[in-house]
Design an enzyme around this catalytic site. Structure first.
Site, PDB file in Angstrom:
ATOM      1  N   GLY B 476      47.231  38.488  41.749  1.00  0.00           N
ATOM      2  CA  GLY B 476      45.979  37.885  41.303  1.00  0.00           C
ATOM      3  C   GLY B 476      45.134  37.524  42.515  1.00  0.00           C
ATOM      4  N   SER B 550      48.325  41.158  46.457  1.00  0.00           N
ATOM      5  CA  SER B 550      48.697  42.562  46.182  1.00  0.00           C
ATOM      6  C   SER B 550      47.656  43.264  45.314  1.00  0.00           C
ATOM      7  CB  SER B 550      50.091  42.664  45.564  1.00  0.00           C
ATOM      8  OG  SER B 550      50.301  41.696  44.572  1.00  0.00           O
TER       9      SER B 550
END
Lengths: 297, 638
Positions: B476, B550
């Site tokens: 996120g 990520s």
């Protein structure tokens, strides 16, 4: 190994590859000489088994009657499955080459009909008999030609075709048009028909036929739907067809060639290209390319 | 048009820089060999006078430039194929574009060809593009290249001008040789595509030139001679099977194929890509290595005793075997190698750059596999042929690399077999063809390193812990609440007696990944390392919780691929960007908006949301406790 062997081997390899990678293959069968050759190759590719796919014929209702007879006999003789499809909306709307012009007619009765039948059966590998020597834009299309979910061809975004390793991965509803005869020329096709003794529609062979001269082309009178204009007169001429499409859109050529051997000889001496008898190619500049982008074969 | 049937086919490609006159050359060649039908000639005359650039004469380039857009631009943009017959042979010309950005089209054309014509404008000499074209042809295995020195009419057929280009060509060949490739034929010829001199007939304007005409040179190339010289290879394409005489059996098959007892018919269909095969041959199928014996050979609908290179055949075998598409049939004593670690050359063809560590699908004659570029050895500078260090590859880059496959595949070095030594890599998400590859050799470590057989395995360790090892992967935006939820989850799990470990920016960036920055390549490497560590920890039986932005889908799926499916839980903390930015706990958004932080996710670097995460939590709507409950519930259910 001569040139016909080389072409035959290459085409069989293409047909096998598409079938091995596809989930739901089908062969567009237009009844013409190229379709006859393509079908013959498919019979060889899976011999002694039948080709593991149906034939699909988009019937515009304007095919020469001899073509339909030939189609039904061929399917019967080989014991294959045939799906015929007509755009009934177009029929209901009274769409014909005379009332709507060749462009609208082709859009509705051929291109749209093709999209509809492909959607209906969800075919993902669709064989077509197009050759690269027929037309300039066909010369740039891949052997395995990717189509998006709306059947569009994107000439700028074509996948590179490397060696004999096609990238046939695709997402749901995407498909490939596969052209096993890409590298054949018209002469190759006829030499192969001669060598392999492949049956073709008799309209390819010259005979005395009822014709009229319209716009400098010989149109054959196949049924009462072709209306004569005031200055036109039916006459009997020795003609044959180099290419077979819908009858008011395909003109005959004057010829004495009544056998395959005579056709080969005629072509060897000939100096015009094949599609000069196809009236629809002339309707707009770059017309074939535009049709293909919209989903035409 | 020719009268006799042609005896062979030669596929060749033409390459050159923009305006070198490729299309004119081929158009003129077609014209001189009588391959242009009268109606096309008429169209050409019309178009020549309307949009032609040949000053009233025939503009032969109009014959080749097919697509509408390029007709308007006056350049060739894709590969176009033309067919003509001359000198008792059929020629297929692949006309490929000269633009730098269209290297991929040239490689594509070259992969199908046995010879190449490289056009050089005599007034310009050998350009960087010329050197690049020669390299691509050579890499793709074309051993015969004709350097067509064009526009000789512009320099009054001056021999000195021609010799100057010839010496530049000699330099090019010397560089190519020190790179490691030696061409079999690399002649040069002075021509004018416009006037047609030296194309079909030797010109009186070049009394000082005694070589072949362009047409003679083309007529001498023997296509695919490597195929007959190389040992037998039949990659299995398709298995033909069915009940003898049953449904699906062709109507007119002779009785010899219908055994009296019925039973299953099974034939292995494929093309003899090299060598030859005969009935009774004892072969092996690779990668398994199982021995087989050829019972019969079908060439189309004929049974034959033997088949040569190029034949599309179907073999029936003595006995029953488990042979599938992608297996290669070969002689036992002269068999392809089988390996899963390869050294390769690649030409990158896609807009998306290559990064070492990503997973792709590999397609080859020897079947498909998942592939990872484990090491980028170098990038080859296409003009100088020097090998440079590289970390990533852009479109049209040429490189040498090591790849690791999910399974061993049969192959030959590309230099020995252009069919079984070639592969393509395909993006698993977009299905795009990313690159073409030529196998150089296997890496010894692939053959010799075997995984140590473990007596204490991961299931034993897991049993000892009393719970299933898992990776809870939070992803996120910055400030979405990943770390807060991750920490709360760890305390809850810990209180339940579960053995956990958190991986986050603090313990990874300061240690394991201290050497990495924030470029795209470094971020990918960082995630790869985290994935490997997480994998080791799950092997040890732990529940691993990670909290990293990520942002890239490809990296997350890379990690996912390392971990058993049931043990990977992707949690998408889907807090809206606006909320994250309002919170701005570390003041990073502000800095990024001021341009002080490059590549900040959500501001000036993309975030690719997961398409099907196991769980989604929106921290702007759900409390930390509720989020943890939701995750625990999913873990129990899983």
């Amino acid at each position: 190994m001569d040139i016909l062997d080389i072409l035959e081997n290459e085409s069989i390899r293409i047909i096998r590859e598409a079938v091995a990678c596809g989930e739901s293959p089908a062969m567009l069968y237009s009844i013409g000489k190229d379709s006859s050759v393509m079908l013959h190759l498919a019979m060889k590719a899976f011999y002694p088994m039948k080709p593991p796919f149906p034939l699909v014929h988009v019937d515009t209702t304007w095919k020469f009657r001899e073509m339909i007879t030939f189609r039904d006999e061929a399917v019967e003789r080989l014991g294959l499955e045939l799906i015929t499809y007509t755009n009934e909306d177009g029929v209901a709307g009274g769409v014909s080459p005379f009332t709507h012009g060749s462009k609208v007619y082709t859009d509705i009765m051929k291109t749209e009909a093709l999209r509809k039948v492909l959607d209906k059966f969800r075919f993902d590998m669709i064989f077509g008999g197009a050759r690269r020597d027929e037309e300039k834009s066909r010369a740039k299309e891949r052997v395995f030609s990717f189509r998006d979910a709306t059947h569009r061809w994107e000439p700028r975004g074509q996948r590179p075709e490397l060696w004999a390793i096609p990238n046939l991965s695709k997402k749901k509803d995407e498909s490939f048009r596969v052209f096993p005869l890409s590298n054949w020329t018209e002469l190759d096709v006829w030499r192969y028909i001669e060598r392999e003794n492949i049956p073709v529609v008799p309209l390819y062979f010259s005979a005395k036929r009822p014709v009229i001269l319209r716009d400098g082309q010989w149109l054959m009178l196949d049924d009462e739907r072709l209306r004569l204009e005031a200055n036109e007169k039916m006459e009997m001429r020795m003609i044959r067809f180099r290419t077979l499409g819908c009858y008011p859109l395909t003109a005959g050529v004057e010829s004495e060639a009544a056998t395959v051997a005579e056709i080969v000889a005629e072509l060897e001496a000939s100096d015009t290209s094949e599609r000069c008898g196809r009236l629809i190619d002339f309707d707009q500049a770059g017309s074939m390319e535009r049709k293909k982008q919209e989903g035409y074969f | 048009m020719n009268i006799q049937g042609e005896k062979s086919v030669l596929k060749f490609l033409t390459c050159g820089s923009v305006d070198d006159g490729k299309s004119t050359l081929i158009g003129h060649l077609l014209y001189l060999t009588g391959n242009i039908p009268v109606d096309q000639l008429k169209t050409l005359e019309m178009e020549s006078s309307r949009i032609g650039t040949a000053g009233g004469g025939l503009d032969f380039s109009l014959l080749m430039d097919g697509l509408m857009a390029e007709r308007e631009q006056g350049i060739t943009i894709d590969v176009a194929y033309r067919y003509f017959a001359a000198a008792g042979r059929k020629f297929i010309v692949a006309d490929t574009p000269g633009h730098e950005q269209y290297t991929r089209n040239m490689a594509t054309g070259a992969s199908q060809c046995d010879a190449a014509l490289i056009l050089v404008d005599v007034q310009q000499g050998i350009l960087p593009q010329t050197r690049r074209h020669a390299l691509i042809c050579a890499l793709m295995g074309i051993e015969r290249i004709l350097f067509v020195i064009n526009k000789m009419d512009r320099v009054d057929w001056d021999e000195v001008c021609f010799r100057r280009v010839e010496s530049q060509k000699a330099l090019l060949l010397a560089d190519l040789e020190s790179f490691g490739i030696r061409l079999q034929d690399a002649a040069a010829i002075p021509v004018s595509a416009l006037t047609g001199d030296n194309i079909a007939l030797l010109s009186s304007k070049t009394p000082w030139f005694s070589g072949d005409t362009l047409l003679e040179w083309l007529a001498k190339v023997s296509p695919g001679s490597w195929r007959t010289a190389a040992p037998l290879r039949i990659p299995v394409q398709h298995v033909i099977k069915g009940q003898r005489g049953g449904e699906g059996w062709q109507h007119l098959v002779p009785d010899s194929l219908k055994s009296a007892s019925g039973g299953t018919f099974r034939a292995y269909a494929g093309t003899v890509v090299s060598g030859g095969v005969a009935c009774g041959d004892e072969l092996v199928a690779l990668p398994s290595g199982v021995s087989i014996k050829v019972a019969s050979i079908l060439a189309g609908d004929r049974e034959v005793n033997a088949a040569a290179a190029g034949s599309a055949v179907a073999l029936t075998l003595a006995g029953e075997h488990d042979i599938v598409r992608g297996d290669i049939l070969a002689p036992a004593r002269d068999r392809p190698e089988v390996a899963d670690q390869l050294k390769v050359r690649i030409i990158w063809m896609d807009e998306t750059p290559l990064f070492a560590g990503r997973h792709y699908d590999l397609y080859s004659a020897g079947g498909t596999a998942r592939a990872e570029i484990t090491r980028l050895r170098n990038r080859i500078e296409p003009e100088s042929y020097r090998r440079l260090a590289a970390h990533t590859l852009e479109k049209n880059d040429i490189a040498e690399a090591e790849i690791s496959l999910s399974r061993p595949i049969p192959f030959d070095p590309y230099g020995e077999n252009r069919e079984t030594g070639a592969f393509i890599l395909v993006d698993r998400l977009t299905n795009a063809t990313l690159c073409c590859g030529m196998i150089l050799h296997s890496l010894r470590k692939g053959e010799n390193v075997h995984w140590q057989a473990e007596t204490v395995d991961r299931s034993k360790r897991s049993a000892l812990k009393g719970h299933q090892p898992q990776v809870i992967w939070f992803t996120g935006l910055s400030g979405s609440g990943k770390s807060t939820i991750a920490n709360a989850l760890e305390s809850r799990l810990s209180s339940m007696g579960r053995h956990t470990m958190i991986l986050d920016g603090d313990n990874i960036r300061h240690g394991l990944s201290r050497d990495l920055g924030f470029t795209e390549a470094d971020r990918i490497e960082n995630i790869r390392r985290i994935g490997e560590v997480a994998k080791l920890m799950t092997d040890a039986g732990l529940i691993v919780i990670t909290a990293f932005i990520s942002p890239f889908r490809a990296e997350r799926s890379l990690v996912r691929a390392m971990i058993p499916e049931s043990e990977f839980i992707e949690v998408f903390v889907d807090t809206p960007l606006q909320v994250c930015e309002e919170r701005d706990v570390k003041g990073l958004y502000k800095k990024a908006r001021n341009g002080e932080i490059p590549n900040f996710t959500g501001v000036n670097s993309p975030y690719e949301a997961p398409q099907s995460p196991e769980l989604v939590v929106d921290a702007s709507k759900l409390s930390v406790e509720d989020s943890v409950e939701k995750i625990l519930k999913f873990m129990d259910a899983g």
